[in-house]
Design a protein around this motif. Sequence first.
Motif, PDB file in Angstrom:
ATOM      1  N   PHE A   3      56.411  40.296  48.287  1.00 25.84           N
ATOM      2  CA  PHE A   3      55.919  40.557  46.937  1.00 25.84           C
ATOM      3  C   PHE A   3      54.552  39.903  46.728  1.00 25.84           C
ATOM      4  CE2 PHE A   3      60.281  41.722  46.328  1.00 25.84           C
ATOM      5  CZ  PHE A   3      60.264  42.660  45.312  1.00 25.84           C
ATOM      6  N   ALA A   4      54.413  38.656  47.151  1.00 25.83           N
ATOM      7  CA  ALA A   4      53.130  37.963  47.009  1.00 25.83           C
ATOM      8  C   ALA A   4      52.048  38.649  47.831  1.00 25.83           C
ATOM      9  CB  ALA A   4      53.276  36.504  47.433  1.00 25.83           C
ATOM     10  N   GLY A   5      52.456  39.257  48.955  1.00 23.95           N
ATOM     11  CA  GLY A   5      51.503  39.849  49.886  1.00 23.95           C
ATOM     12  C   GLY A   5      50.807  41.098  49.391  1.00 23.95           C
ATOM     13  N   ILE A   6      51.264  41.689  48.277  1.00 27.47           N
ATOM     14  CA  ILE A   6      50.581  42.885  47.780  1.00 27.47           C
ATOM     15  C   ILE A   6      49.333  42.530  46.984  1.00 27.47           C
ATOM     16  CG2 ILE A   6      52.766  44.142  47.702  1.00 27.47           C
ATOM     17  CD1 ILE A   6      52.643  43.956  44.643  1.00 27.47           C
ATOM     18  N   PHE A   7      49.083  41.243  46.818  1.00 29.34           N
ATOM     19  CA  PHE A   7      47.893  40.795  46.096  1.00 29.34           C
ATOM     20  C   PHE A   7      46.902  40.124  47.054  1.00 29.34           C
ATOM     21  CE2 PHE A   7      51.254  40.722  42.869  1.00 29.34           C
ATOM     22  CZ  PHE A   7      50.657  41.423  41.839  1.00 29.34           C
ATOM     23  N   ASP A   8      45.620  40.356  46.798  1.00 25.54           N
ATOM     24  CA  ASP A   8      44.566  39.579  47.444  1.00 25.54           C
ATOM     25  C   ASP A   8      44.274  38.398  46.533  1.00 25.54           C
ATOM     26  OD1 ASP A   8      44.287  41.311  49.618  1.00 25.54           O
ATOM     27  OD2 ASP A   8      42.872  42.589  48.539  1.00 25.54           O
ATOM     28  N   VAL A   9      44.491  37.203  47.048  1.00 27.11           N
ATOM     29  CA  VAL A   9      44.342  35.995  46.238  1.00 27.11           C
ATOM     30  C   VAL A   9      43.090  35.236  46.665  1.00 27.11           C
ATOM     31  CG1 VAL A   9      45.400  33.813  45.548  1.00 27.11           C
ATOM     32  CG2 VAL A   9      46.844  35.814  45.949  1.00 27.11           C
ATOM     33  N   THR A  10      42.323  34.808  45.678  1.00 28.93           N
ATOM     34  CA  THR A  10      41.144  33.978  45.916  1.00 28.93           C
ATOM     35  C   THR A  10      41.299  32.692  45.118  1.00 28.93           C
ATOM     36  OG1 THR A  10      39.710  35.919  46.191  1.00 28.93           O
ATOM     37  CG2 THR A  10      38.631  33.817  45.732  1.00 28.93           C
ATOM     38  N   VAL A  11      41.206  31.566  45.807  1.00 35.89           N
ATOM     39  CA  VAL A  11      41.262  30.269  45.136  1.00 35.89           C
ATOM     40  C   VAL A  11      40.034  29.467  45.540  1.00 35.89           C
ATOM     41  CG1 VAL A  11      42.569  28.150  44.748  1.00 35.89           C
ATOM     42  CG2 VAL A  11      43.790  30.284  45.177  1.00 35.89           C
ATOM     43  N   LYS A  12      39.203  29.151  44.565  1.00 35.93           N
ATOM     44  CA  LYS A  12      38.007  28.343  44.783  1.00 35.93           C
ATOM     45  C   LYS A  12      37.935  27.291  43.679  1.00 35.93           C
ATOM     46  CE  LYS A  12      35.308  32.185  46.743  1.00 35.93           C
ATOM     47  NZ  LYS A  12      34.065  32.999  46.594  1.00 35.93           N
ATOM     48  N   ASN A  13      37.026  26.364  43.826  1.00 31.09           N
ATOM     49  CA  ASN A  13      36.828  25.362  42.796  1.00 31.09           C
ATOM     50  C   ASN A  13      36.388  26.061  41.509  1.00 31.09           C
ATOM     51  OD1 ASN A  13      36.473  22.990  41.379  1.00 31.09           O
ATOM     52  ND2 ASN A  13      34.508  22.502  42.329  1.00 31.09           N
ATOM     53  N   GLY A  14      37.237  26.052  40.503  1.00 34.34           N
ATOM     54  CA  GLY A  14      36.918  26.679  39.233  1.00 34.34           C
ATOM     55  C   GLY A  14      37.401  28.107  39.081  1.00 34.34           C
ATOM     56  N   LEU A  15      38.092  28.644  40.100  1.00 39.67           N
ATOM     57  CA  LEU A  15      38.512  30.043  40.039  1.00 39.67           C
ATOM     58  C   LEU A  15      39.832  30.277  40.766  1.00 39.67           C
ATOM     59  CD1 LEU A  15      37.828  33.085  39.419  1.00 39.67           C
ATOM     60  CD2 LEU A  15      36.802  33.144  41.707  1.00 39.67           C
ATOM     61  N   ILE A  16      40.735  30.993  40.103  1.00 35.87           N
ATOM     62  CA  ILE A  16      41.942  31.529  40.734  1.00 35.87           C
ATOM     63  C   ILE A  16      42.006  33.005  40.368  1.00 35.87           C
ATOM     64  CG2 ILE A  16      44.451  31.388  40.967  1.00 35.87           C
ATOM     65  CD1 ILE A  16      44.294  28.547  39.851  1.00 35.87           C
ATOM     66  N   GLU A  17      42.043  33.855  41.374  1.00 30.60           N
ATOM     67  CA  GLU A  17      42.014  35.291  41.122  1.00 30.60           C
ATOM     68  C   GLU A  17      43.053  36.001  41.963  1.00 30.60           C
ATOM     69  OE1 GLU A  17      38.331  38.137  40.263  1.00 30.60           O
ATOM     70  OE2 GLU A  17      38.483  37.633  42.395  1.00 30.60           O
ATOM     71  N   ARG A  18      43.750  36.952  41.348  1.00 33.97           N
ATOM     72  CA  ARG A  18      44.763  37.732  42.049  1.00 33.97           C
ATOM     73  C   ARG A  18      44.554  39.207  41.732  1.00 33.97           C
ATOM     74  NH1 ARG A  18      51.366  36.896  41.932  1.00 33.97           N
ATOM     75  NH2 ARG A  18      51.235  37.898  39.891  1.00 33.97           N
ATOM     76  N   LYS A  19      44.256  39.994  42.763  1.00 39.04           N
ATOM     77  CA  LYS A  19      44.005  41.422  42.594  1.00 39.04           C
ATOM     78  C   LYS A  19      44.961  42.221  43.472  1.00 39.04           C
ATOM     79  CE  LYS A  19      39.044  41.094  41.548  1.00 39.04           C
ATOM     80  NZ  LYS A  19      37.689  41.560  41.953  1.00 39.04           N
ATOM     81  N   VAL A  20      45.360  43.389  42.989  1.00 38.01           N
ATOM     82  CA  VAL A  20      46.279  44.242  43.737  1.00 38.01           C
ATOM     83  C   VAL A  20      45.566  44.838  44.940  1.00 38.01           C
ATOM     84  CG1 VAL A  20      47.778  46.265  43.666  1.00 38.01           C
ATOM     85  CG2 VAL A  20      47.540  44.822  41.633  1.00 38.01           C
TER      86      VAL A  20
END
Length: 260
Positions: free
Chosen positions: A165-182
């Motif tokens: 389930f988690a794998g269907i998202f592209d996740v980006t975690v950086k200093n000041g940013l958390i992003e999850r896109k399908v």
Amino acid sequence: MKKFFKYVLTVAICVFFVSCYEVNEEIEIKADGTGTYVTKMDMGQLIEMMQTFAGEEELKKDGLDKVYDTTILFKNMLDSAKDMTPEQKELMKDGKMKMQMNIKEKVFKMDMDIPYKNLNGLQKLMSGQGGNGPGMANAFKNLFGNPQAGDDQPGMPKGPDMGDFAGIFDVTVKNGLIERKVNQEKYKALTERPEMAQMKQLTSSGMEILYTTTIKLPRAAKKTDNPIIKLSEDKKTVTMKYNLLELLDNPSKFAYTIQY
């Protein structure tokens, strides 16, 4: 003890197909980029299923009427995790899982705690590349079960794990940013798997997997873009609550960007 884990792991691996349960994902991000990734699963409602599956007398015969409270260190089982890369093993080596089970009190909990050293490590954990994937599931079976028995258990359907389930998202975690896109390609691949038809049937019948994500930020959030996100008064804690199975129909509903 091995018979205990035989039942526990059979139920845990097939958990998506048998009952409602709750998952709490708790993430702490410290100012230096280190932190902890914790997943707490409350599967107390599965006790009745286990009693039906094995029978009261069988459970007592195998000692399952006793109270179990144990902690498993992942470093002791990674050698048998053949499907995990060296990078994944490095990520998981300091993790642990606490397992509690009490048939009489209908208690069945699994709490996984993984410290990470940098935001790249957190990104991998949130992407399902760590303890939620098939590599760790196979390691558990090899450690407590019969590694030659294969994945199938009589009478029990085969289903996806949390990493899927988690794998269907592209996740980006950086200093000041958390992003999850399908990731539409990964989403399509997941929904086309044969067992997903059973999952959709459960969804239409009112089945729920109640999932809560709590992220403790090192400083206040500046911007969020999803209405399911709730901020604490000081804006340092982000909370999202939803039915995980809704991802099958509308994954974009659970994509988000958090700036802090």
